[in-house]
Design a protein around this motif. Structure first.
Motif, PDB file in Angstrom:
ATOM      1  N   LEU A  30       0.841  -1.193   0.000  1.00 46.70           N
ATOM      2  CA  LEU A  30       0.000   0.000   0.000  1.00 46.70           C
ATOM      3  C   LEU A  30       0.878   1.245   0.000  1.00 46.70           C
ATOM      4  CD1 LEU A  30      -2.766  -0.918   2.587  1.00 46.70           C
ATOM      5  CD2 LEU A  30      -3.007  -0.726   0.137  1.00 46.70           C
ATOM      6  N   SER A  31       0.401   2.297  -0.625  1.00 45.91           N
ATOM      7  CA  SER A  31       1.169   3.538  -0.647  1.00 45.91           C
ATOM      8  C   SER A  31       1.042   4.246   0.700  1.00 45.91           C
ATOM      9  CB  SER A  31       0.659   4.442  -1.766  1.00 45.91           C
ATOM     10  OG  SER A  31      -0.684   4.792  -1.532  1.00 45.91           O
ATOM     11  N   TRP A  32       1.938   5.198   0.947  1.00 42.01           N
ATOM     12  CA  TRP A  32       1.860   5.947   2.201  1.00 42.01           C
ATOM     13  C   TRP A  32       0.601   6.793   2.248  1.00 42.01           C
ATOM     14  CZ3 TRP A  32       4.373   4.582   6.240  1.00 42.01           C
ATOM     15  CH2 TRP A  32       5.656   4.071   6.152  1.00 42.01           C
ATOM     16  N   LEU A  33       0.334   7.525   1.153  1.00 44.65           N
ATOM     17  CA  LEU A  33      -0.815   8.427   1.095  1.00 44.65           C
ATOM     18  C   LEU A  33      -1.665   8.088  -0.121  1.00 44.65           C
ATOM     19  CD1 LEU A  33       0.958  11.792   1.917  1.00 44.65           C
ATOM     20  CD2 LEU A  33      -0.543  10.497   3.406  1.00 44.65           C
ATOM     21  N   PRO A  34      -2.944   8.458  -0.115  1.00 43.49           N
ATOM     22  CA  PRO A  34      -3.788   8.242  -1.293  1.00 43.49           C
ATOM     23  C   PRO A  34      -3.345   9.129  -2.448  1.00 43.49           C
ATOM     24  CG  PRO A  34      -5.109   8.929   0.597  1.00 43.49           C
ATOM     25  CD  PRO A  34      -3.697   8.972   1.008  1.00 43.49           C
ATOM     26  N   SER A  35      -3.849   8.837  -3.634  1.00 41.75           N
ATOM     27  CA  SER A  35      -3.472   9.618  -4.809  1.00 41.75           C
ATOM     28  C   SER A  35      -4.054  11.026  -4.731  1.00 41.75           C
ATOM     29  CB  SER A  35      -3.952   8.915  -6.083  1.00 41.75           C
ATOM     30  OG  SER A  35      -5.358   8.800  -6.054  1.00 41.75           O
ATOM     31  N   LYS A  36      -3.490  11.915  -5.500  1.00 39.78           N
ATOM     32  CA  LYS A  36      -3.920  13.322  -5.509  1.00 39.78           C
ATOM     33  C   LYS A  36      -5.183  13.450  -6.332  1.00 39.78           C
ATOM     34  CE  LYS A  36      -0.324  15.011  -3.377  1.00 39.78           C
ATOM     35  NZ  LYS A  36      -0.302  15.736  -2.196  1.00 39.78           N
ATOM     36  N   ASP A  43      -8.822   5.941  -2.565  1.00 38.53           N
ATOM     37  CA  ASP A  43      -7.776   4.930  -2.483  1.00 38.53           C
ATOM     38  C   ASP A  43      -7.449   4.667  -1.023  1.00 38.53           C
ATOM     39  OD1 ASP A  43      -7.680   4.990  -5.231  1.00 38.53           O
ATOM     40  OD2 ASP A  43      -5.991   6.389  -5.286  1.00 38.53           O
ATOM     41  N   VAL A  44      -7.107   3.425  -0.714  1.00 40.37           N
ATOM     42  CA  VAL A  44      -6.655   3.115   0.632  1.00 40.37           C
ATOM     43  C   VAL A  44      -5.150   3.299   0.686  1.00 40.37           C
ATOM     44  CG1 VAL A  44      -8.538   1.545   1.157  1.00 40.37           C
ATOM     45  CG2 VAL A  44      -6.488   0.662   0.093  1.00 40.37           C
ATOM     46  N   SER A  45      -4.639   3.590   1.860  1.00 44.16           N
ATOM     47  CA  SER A  45      -3.205   3.785   2.035  1.00 44.16           C
ATOM     48  C   SER A  45      -2.775   3.232   3.380  1.00 44.16           C
ATOM     49  CB  SER A  45      -2.855   5.269   1.919  1.00 44.16           C
ATOM     50  OG  SER A  45      -3.455   5.975   2.981  1.00 44.16           O
ATOM     51  N   THR A  87      -7.416  -4.227   5.071  1.00 37.47           N
ATOM     52  CA  THR A  87      -7.389  -3.007   4.264  1.00 37.47           C
ATOM     53  C   THR A  87      -6.859  -3.292   2.862  1.00 37.47           C
ATOM     54  OG1 THR A  87      -7.053  -1.702   6.256  1.00 37.47           O
ATOM     55  CG2 THR A  87      -6.553  -0.650   4.176  1.00 37.47           C
ATOM     56  N   LYS A  88      -5.880  -4.140   2.749  1.00 31.68           N
ATOM     57  CA  LYS A  88      -5.294  -4.435   1.436  1.00 31.68           C
ATOM     58  C   LYS A  88      -6.240  -5.263   0.562  1.00 31.68           C
ATOM     59  CE  LYS A  88      -2.165  -5.225  -1.742  1.00 31.68           C
ATOM     60  NZ  LYS A  88      -1.721  -4.281  -2.679  1.00 31.68           N
ATOM     61  N   PRO A  96     -17.560  -0.447  -0.993  1.00 34.35           N
ATOM     62  CA  PRO A  96     -17.213  -0.258  -2.410  1.00 34.35           C
ATOM     63  C   PRO A  96     -17.009   1.214  -2.753  1.00 34.35           C
ATOM     64  CG  PRO A  96     -19.526  -0.789  -2.178  1.00 34.35           C
ATOM     65  CD  PRO A  96     -18.917  -0.916  -0.811  1.00 34.35           C
ATOM     66  N   LYS A  97     -16.233   1.446  -3.821  1.00 32.53           N
ATOM     67  CA  LYS A  97     -16.007   2.811  -4.280  1.00 32.53           C
ATOM     68  C   LYS A  97     -17.306   3.375  -4.841  1.00 32.53           C
ATOM     69  CE  LYS A  97     -11.173   2.481  -5.552  1.00 32.53           C
ATOM     70  NZ  LYS A  97     -10.199   2.634  -6.627  1.00 32.53           N
ATOM     71  N   PRO A  98     -17.535   4.680  -4.679  1.00 37.77           N
ATOM     72  CA  PRO A  98     -18.747   5.275  -5.253  1.00 37.77           C
ATOM     73  C   PRO A  98     -18.623   5.331  -6.769  1.00 37.77           C
ATOM     74  CG  PRO A  98     -17.383   6.965  -4.297  1.00 37.77           C
ATOM     75  CD  PRO A  98     -16.758   5.659  -3.938  1.00 37.77           C
ATOM     76  N   PRO A  99     -19.754   5.336  -7.464  1.00 36.87           N
ATOM     77  CA  PRO A  99     -19.681   5.411  -8.923  1.00 36.87           C
ATOM     78  C   PRO A  99     -19.117   6.763  -9.353  1.00 36.87           C
ATOM     79  CG  PRO A  99     -21.941   5.613  -8.171  1.00 36.87           C
ATOM     80  CD  PRO A  99     -21.114   5.270  -6.976  1.00 36.87           C
TER      81      PRO A  99
END
Length: 106
Positions: A30-36, A43-45, A87-88, A96-99
């Protein structure tokens, strides 16, 4: 409100579960922070929501009075590992992610 154990064990349990969950999550890729942009990212981090989930699970176990052995320190390590794996691999099955929405400028 009664919580099993000493305040030092309680604080160290929370600290251990945060550290273990972040290290395991980073080890799982997992990345440290979510994407910009972070504000609208789903995104999970390793920093969010992994330690929050682990602290919540540990609080539930502490409140139920289930501290297992070594005043909950081993339980804190196990919950840290479980929350990082959750989390991973399983986070988006439960949440789930929103549409995607298109903003129409008129």
């Amino acid at each position: 409100m009664f919580i099993q154990g000493n305040e030092i064990y309680l604080f160290s349990g929370y600290l251990i579960t945060i550290i273990v969950s972040v290290i395991i999550a980073k080890g799982l890729g997992l990345s440290w922070l979510p994407s910009k942009p972070v504000r609208y990212s789903f995104d999970v981090s390793a920093i969010f929501p992994t330690p929050i989930i682990s602290m919540g699970l540990l609080a539930i176990f502490y409140r139920l009075g289930y501290v297992w052995i070594y005043h909950g320190i081993v339980l804190a390590v196990l919950i840290g590992v479980i929350s990082a794996v959750f989390t991973k691999y399983f986070f988006f099955y439960l949440f789930p992610k929103p549409p995607e929405t298109q903003e129409v400028l008129e």
